[in-house]
Design a protein around this motif. Sequence first.
Motif, PDB file in Angstrom:
ATOM      1  N   LYS A   1       0.849  -1.254  -0.135  1.00 57.00           N
ATOM      2  CA  LYS A   1       0.188  -0.159   0.134  1.00 57.00           C
ATOM      3  C   LYS A   1       0.983   1.197  -0.032  1.00 57.00           C
ATOM      4  O   LYS A   1       0.540   2.238  -0.722  1.00 57.00           O
ATOM      5  CB  LYS A   1      -0.825  -0.117   1.190  1.00 57.00           C
ATOM      6  CG  LYS A   1      -1.693   1.249   1.429  1.00 57.00           C
ATOM      7  CD  LYS A   1      -2.642   1.143   2.362  1.00 57.00           C
ATOM      8  CE  LYS A   1      -3.601   2.357   2.661  1.00 57.00           C
ATOM      9  NZ  LYS A   1      -4.402   2.507   3.849  1.00 57.00           N
ATOM     10  N   THR A   2       1.964   1.271   0.753  1.00 57.81           N
ATOM     11  CA  THR A   2       2.664   2.300   1.067  1.00 57.81           C
ATOM     12  C   THR A   2       3.448   2.741  -0.539  1.00 57.81           C
ATOM     13  O   THR A   2       3.956   3.824  -0.910  1.00 57.81           O
ATOM     14  CB  THR A   2       3.697   2.099   2.136  1.00 57.81           C
ATOM     15  OG1 THR A   2       3.173   1.838   3.173  1.00 57.81           O
ATOM     16  CG2 THR A   2       4.699   3.518   2.210  1.00 57.81           C
ATOM     17  N   ILE A   3       4.083   1.524  -1.068  1.00 59.92           N
ATOM     18  CA  ILE A   3       4.788   1.459  -2.336  1.00 59.92           C
ATOM     19  C   ILE A   3       3.513   2.134  -3.552  1.00 59.92           C
ATOM     20  O   ILE A   3       4.103   3.043  -3.960  1.00 59.92           O
ATOM     21  CB  ILE A   3       4.960   0.230  -2.679  1.00 59.92           C
ATOM     22  CG1 ILE A   3       6.298  -0.203  -1.789  1.00 59.92           C
ATOM     23  CG2 ILE A   3       5.523   0.125  -4.366  1.00 59.92           C
ATOM     24  CD1 ILE A   3       6.666  -1.610  -2.066  1.00 59.92           C
ATOM     25  N   ASP A   4       2.670   1.834  -3.455  1.00 67.62           N
ATOM     26  CA  ASP A   4       1.633   2.535  -4.123  1.00 67.62           C
ATOM     27  C   ASP A   4       1.557   3.690  -4.175  1.00 67.62           C
ATOM     28  O   ASP A   4       1.234   4.664  -5.091  1.00 67.62           O
ATOM     29  CB  ASP A   4       0.166   1.592  -4.181  1.00 67.62           C
ATOM     30  CG  ASP A   4       0.114   0.165  -4.808  1.00 67.62           C
ATOM     31  OD1 ASP A   4       1.295  -0.160  -5.589  1.00 67.62           O
ATOM     32  OD2 ASP A   4      -0.752  -0.540  -4.241  1.00 67.62           O
ATOM     33  N   LEU A   5       1.514   4.370  -2.591  1.00 66.09           N
ATOM     34  CA  LEU A   5       1.354   5.674  -2.652  1.00 66.09           C
ATOM     35  C   LEU A   5       2.742   6.596  -2.948  1.00 66.09           C
ATOM     36  O   LEU A   5       2.561   7.636  -3.723  1.00 66.09           O
ATOM     37  CB  LEU A   5       1.137   5.940  -1.084  1.00 66.09           C
ATOM     38  CG  LEU A   5      -0.240   5.262  -0.450  1.00 66.09           C
ATOM     39  CD1 LEU A   5      -0.157   5.772   1.024  1.00 66.09           C
ATOM     40  CD2 LEU A   5      -1.331   6.398  -1.166  1.00 66.09           C
ATOM     41  N   ALA A   6       3.909   5.948  -2.687  1.00 63.61           N
ATOM     42  CA  ALA A   6       4.814   6.391  -3.064  1.00 63.61           C
ATOM     43  C   ALA A   6       5.441   6.448  -4.509  1.00 63.61           C
ATOM     44  O   ALA A   6       6.115   7.463  -5.041  1.00 63.61           O
ATOM     45  CB  ALA A   6       6.159   5.908  -2.179  1.00 63.61           C
ATOM     46  N   ALA A   7       5.040   5.581  -5.311  1.00 62.65           N
ATOM     47  CA  ALA A   7       5.468   5.444  -6.691  1.00 62.65           C
ATOM     48  C   ALA A   7       5.334   6.587  -7.653  1.00 62.65           C
ATOM     49  O   ALA A   7       6.347   7.166  -8.406  1.00 62.65           O
ATOM     50  CB  ALA A   7       4.956   4.064  -7.336  1.00 62.65           C
TER      51      ALA A   7
END
Length: 433
Positions: A113-119
């Motif tokens: 979830k955090t990766i999806d936000l950061a990408a």
Amino acid sequence: MLIKSIFTNSSGILVSRILGFLRDLLTASILGANIYSDIFFVAFKLPNLFRRIFAEGAFTQAFIPAYAKTNHKIRFSSAIFLQFLALILFISLLVTLFSKFITQVIALGFDDKTIDLAAPLVAINFYYLPMIFVVTFMAALLQYKHHFATTAFSTALLNLALIGALLISKDLEKYEITYYMSYGVLVGGFLQILVHFLAIKNKNLQKIFTFRKMKISENKFYKNFVSATLGSSTSHISAFLDTWLASFLVSGSISYLYYANRVFQLPLALFAIATSIALFPMIARAIKNKDEAKALKLMKKSTFILTALLLCATLIGIIFDKFIIELLFQRGAFTALDTKNTALILTMYLIGLLPFGIAKIFSLWLYSHEQQYLAAKISMKSLAFNIVFSLLLITPYGAAGLAFASTLSGFILFFLTIKEFGFSKFKQLIFSK
């Protein structure tokens, strides 16, 4: 001229860092130390890493000595500019296409979830890199002409753009604020290009953009650039590894390291980097003219000035660490516990301020003699020790252990740099009348 150039660089850096602290103050107050601040710092760290490796570090160290020696300065500089810009734009496109994968690599501790936000933020921020390369290319030419003011003060434009983005978006959702900040980075990059181009035009250097063809494979530039890249990258890779390892620690650890490092970087930039920027073209010219005595005299003067300044900064920073962090950041979402954790990390960083600063000065001797490969070997050894120290200290001491590992590697870097410069020459330089 040396003192005047150092003062110009220091003044510009001070203005920029004051605005930078105001930017961080607003960021800490509006975003706090949490997942949203973490993902923005991760996204902004990647272009900063490449910016300092390719642009501000390796490029300048390889370009200025080569530019000083070539008899075809316009053709040489324009050919280099086109080739590097094409490479960096290609890398930026790859980051855009594979932003999620890149984010996974640089922050393995983040969940899906955090990766999806950061990408998406990683993709946006990375386009700051080609902008800042253009800035650094023009800055190197201006430095060779002993014009430092534009570059010294232009970084303030990035901070002003980010401050504007924060003020405009402060009432929005936290994730939306990170988007405004990311586009603010690009606005800052554009403004930096604009002021440098005006300075280039004022110095009548715009002929570099005529893009004349030239075969440059025969000179040492690319070999020295690759070596300088390895050498310049180590300190930034070290900070990058800290972020990567801190992603496995408690939430907020990345932000603690970031805020502490920002304070640590102030005296390092204000004194050590300002001195090295002013000193490097002078030493390069002296070495080119086979006047080693003049180069050594300049280094001695710089070393004494820098040692006094860095020692004072170290003592003040360690004694007032908690007060400094509280004054700068403790408001809004940034709590007293955040201040305590960040202050400890700041102290760990500051212990290594003097060796990092002096090593930077003496590495210029190697770069001026086009010994970039030797300087790279020294830096890589220092990085290897840093990795070992980080792995040993992260479990018992957390983020503070990572900061102290960086400090220990700074002492290794200083020792190895002076060893190559020559212990006897160093002793003679320091103790001669």
